[in-house]
Scaffold this motif. Sequence first.
Motif, PDB file in Angstrom:
ATOM      1  N   THR A   1       0.945  -1.122   0.042  1.00 53.75           N
ATOM      2  CA  THR A   1      -0.184   0.004  -0.151  1.00 53.75           C
ATOM      3  C   THR A   1       0.916   1.219   0.011  1.00 53.75           C
ATOM      4  OG1 THR A   1      -0.246   0.051   2.502  1.00 53.75           O
ATOM      5  CG2 THR A   1      -1.780  -1.223   1.169  1.00 53.75           C
ATOM      6  N   GLU A   2       2.080   1.015  -0.218  1.00 56.97           N
ATOM      7  CA  GLU A   2       3.026   2.182  -0.346  1.00 56.97           C
ATOM      8  C   GLU A   2       2.972   2.693  -1.821  1.00 56.97           C
ATOM      9  OE1 GLU A   2       6.684   1.190   1.029  1.00 56.97           O
ATOM     10  OE2 GLU A   2       6.089  -0.086   2.910  1.00 56.97           O
ATOM     11  N   LEU A   3       2.505   3.969  -1.733  1.00 55.63           N
ATOM     12  CA  LEU A   3       2.293   4.424  -3.216  1.00 55.63           C
ATOM     13  C   LEU A   3       3.621   4.932  -4.007  1.00 55.63           C
ATOM     14  CD1 LEU A   3      -1.143   6.225  -3.199  1.00 55.63           C
ATOM     15  CD2 LEU A   3      -0.648   4.028  -3.916  1.00 55.63           C
ATOM     16  N   ASN A   4       4.465   4.921  -3.099  1.00 52.98           N
ATOM     17  CA  ASN A   4       6.028   5.506  -3.604  1.00 52.98           C
ATOM     18  C   ASN A   4       6.600   4.089  -4.252  1.00 52.98           C
ATOM     19  OD1 ASN A   4       6.263   4.215  -1.152  1.00 52.98           O
ATOM     20  ND2 ASN A   4       8.078   5.152  -0.820  1.00 52.98           N
TER      21      ASN A   4
ATOM     22  N   MET B   1      -0.085  -2.837  -6.938  1.00 55.92           N
ATOM     23  CA  MET B   1      -0.837  -3.521  -7.912  1.00 55.92           C
ATOM     24  C   MET B   1      -2.127  -4.059  -7.347  1.00 55.92           C
ATOM     25  SD  MET B   1       2.064  -5.237 -10.104  1.00 55.92           S
ATOM     26  CE  MET B   1       0.981  -5.707 -11.379  1.00 55.92           C
ATOM     27  N   ILE B   2      -3.203  -4.097  -7.969  1.00 56.98           N
ATOM     28  CA  ILE B   2      -4.502  -4.349  -7.622  1.00 56.98           C
ATOM     29  C   ILE B   2      -5.227  -5.040  -8.794  1.00 56.98           C
ATOM     30  CG2 ILE B   2      -5.842  -2.366  -7.986  1.00 56.98           C
ATOM     31  CD1 ILE B   2      -7.105  -2.868  -5.280  1.00 56.98           C
TER      32      ILE B   2
ATOM     33  N   ASP C   1      -5.086   6.483 -10.164  1.00 54.55           N
ATOM     34  CA  ASP C   1      -5.223   7.573  -9.175  1.00 54.55           C
ATOM     35  C   ASP C   1      -5.917   7.205  -7.969  1.00 54.55           C
ATOM     36  OD1 ASP C   1      -3.716   9.232 -11.146  1.00 54.55           O
ATOM     37  OD2 ASP C   1      -5.590   9.642 -11.858  1.00 54.55           O
ATOM     38  N   LEU C   2      -5.677   6.260  -7.429  1.00 52.27           N
ATOM     39  CA  LEU C   2      -6.112   5.610  -6.184  1.00 52.27           C
ATOM     40  C   LEU C   2      -5.423   6.026  -4.956  1.00 52.27           C
ATOM     41  CD1 LEU C   2      -7.012   1.733  -7.043  1.00 52.27           C
ATOM     42  CD2 LEU C   2      -8.558   3.629  -7.036  1.00 52.27           C
ATOM     43  N   SER C   3      -5.987   6.762  -3.713  1.00 54.15           N
ATOM     44  CA  SER C   3      -5.513   7.077  -2.884  1.00 54.15           C
ATOM     45  C   SER C   3      -5.100   5.985  -2.167  1.00 54.15           C
ATOM     46  CB  SER C   3      -6.529   8.012  -2.021  1.00 54.15           C
ATOM     47  OG  SER C   3      -7.466   7.081  -1.650  1.00 54.15           O
TER      48      SER C   3
ATOM     49  N   TYR D   1     -13.171  -4.633  -7.550  1.00 48.85           N
ATOM     50  CA  TYR D   1     -12.645  -3.227  -8.079  1.00 48.85           C
ATOM     51  C   TYR D   1     -12.463  -3.300  -9.500  1.00 48.85           C
ATOM     52  CZ  TYR D   1      -9.297   0.538  -9.567  1.00 48.85           C
ATOM     53  OH  TYR D   1      -8.468   1.313 -10.389  1.00 48.85           O
ATOM     54  N   PHE D   2     -12.778  -2.236 -10.277  1.00 46.04           N
ATOM     55  CA  PHE D   2     -12.769  -2.287 -11.854  1.00 46.04           C
ATOM     56  C   PHE D   2     -11.898  -1.257 -12.070  1.00 46.04           C
ATOM     57  CE2 PHE D   2     -16.420  -4.993 -10.899  1.00 46.04           C
ATOM     58  CZ  PHE D   2     -16.350  -5.629 -11.939  1.00 46.04           C
ATOM     59  N   CYS D   3     -11.011  -1.475 -13.056  1.00 44.51           N
ATOM     60  CA  CYS D   3     -10.409  -0.386 -13.680  1.00 44.51           C
ATOM     61  C   CYS D   3     -11.061   0.692 -14.502  1.00 44.51           C
ATOM     62  CB  CYS D   3      -8.937  -0.878 -14.267  1.00 44.51           C
ATOM     63  SG  CYS D   3      -9.501  -1.725 -15.889  1.00 44.51           S
TER      64      CYS D   3
END
Length: 527
Positions: A436-439, A443-444, A460-462, A476-478
């Motif tokens: 969950t580290e956006l740096n 992937m999801i 662009d997910l927080s 989840y749908f892209c």
Amino acid sequence: MLLQMVSTVSNASLLQPGFSLLNFDGHLFLFGQKGWPKRSCPTGVFLLDIKQNELKMKPAFFSKDSCYLPPLRYPALCMLRSDARADEYQYIIHGGKTPNNDLSDKIYFMSLVSKTSKKMTFQCIEKDLGGDVPEARYGHTINVVHSRGKSMSVLFGGRSYTPLAQRTTEKWNSVVDCLPSVFLIDFEFGCSTSYVLPELQDGLSFHVSIARDDTIYILGGHSLQNNTRSPNLYKLKIDLPLGSPAVTCTILPGGISVSSAIVSQISDTEFVLVGGYHSDNQKRLACNTIVLEDNKIEIVESVSPEWTPDIKHCRTWFGCDMGKGSVLLGIPGATKQIIPDANYFYILSCKGAEEDKEEELITQICSQTSSEDPGDSTPFEDSEEFFSAEANSFDADDADTYNEDDEEDESETGYWITCCASCSIDINTWVPFYSTELNKPAMILCSSGAGHWVHAQCMDLSETMLLRLSEANVKYFCNKHIDLNKGLQTPQKVVCLKKPPMKPLRKKRTMKLPTSTKKSFLRRLFE
């Protein structure tokens, strides 16, 4: 002892100092490669396949409910069984260095959940601790002791970075010895307790620890504070009564001044000690046999193998226990190979000749030796950081190592992908499978069809949204399949509230007066 050379494939440069080997059902798995190869499994765990004197690596698979396990070098590992004689077991992994040279303080449990002829699937679970939690470290050890029908884990030693408040610009990433505390960890209740023992005055790292029943023997190790390798042999005895545990330490004679040595178990009571360093500029080429019987330890020097000239004169060496009395040793190839950071590897079998044949680990004896004199060599630096170059990319001709049929579904392995037309993730950036580290781009899984992996950054997910979507049973749908998501959503039924009918208002009844009466009333009103 029998020393034999292994012919390696081009990707063997991933095996650098600090790697670990995990043995599951006789299959060896490499854990903790240095660097980020372009094609690798998401957690840095590879099946180490040694056949006909060739060493190959294949990516391992992890279950979808596993946590993210970074490739860690110099962690503490220990095998944990539910019962002393149980066939099922798992590995405890604590601490170690990440590829960014950060130190980890997390504890992971790694177990085998399924096995087929082509695929072995692992599960990794992160454990939380309370109480005296050990700080982030590397170069330490962890063992399991059994006493009075109970078992606990014992953690000791290691190095850590200098605390932030004590760092300077010149020595920002300098390391120090961890305090010589003994941590007693109860994983069943998730608690840890530290013990300070007067016999343990100096911090130690890259030492050897051997556990039997309720006793742990600590041998050798390097102290940064004094720049010495302890000649002491420590005996830790752990008593687990109904009340508080009791930890005692005794200093025994007969220790060995060595660091970074490797221990492999030959039988229930017999071990062999291989490799290591006497000092910063002297390797230890002698071998020892360690016997544990009747709560006693005996260390005797054994016959060493005929080391090749390459091993005798090499600047550094490193390795790990393979189990069943075998050790994998590596030495740098220096300028003899086209790839500068490639290594030579040997397997040292410490059993007898007949037992070596039964193992059938290797079929040929090393014939490629060198008598060249390497000249002056630099200090060893305690087998810690000898290579600065990152691992090389996997070559296109690596078909034997990475066979598409063997790999099966690449979507399960978290390989490099372009998740959408506007994907801006650099292929040279590591993409963790679970993070969950956006740096470090997470992937999801998009739930469209069979599912495919997308980058959280590109969508662009927080971090808050990513955490929620990472929970179980959340689809989840892209962006590409967002319309599909809308189409799958069934509108909720609107339940009409039953309201009681309103009663009609009653009209006021009025009396009609005759016209003559009205006129008479008005006349009187104005008079």
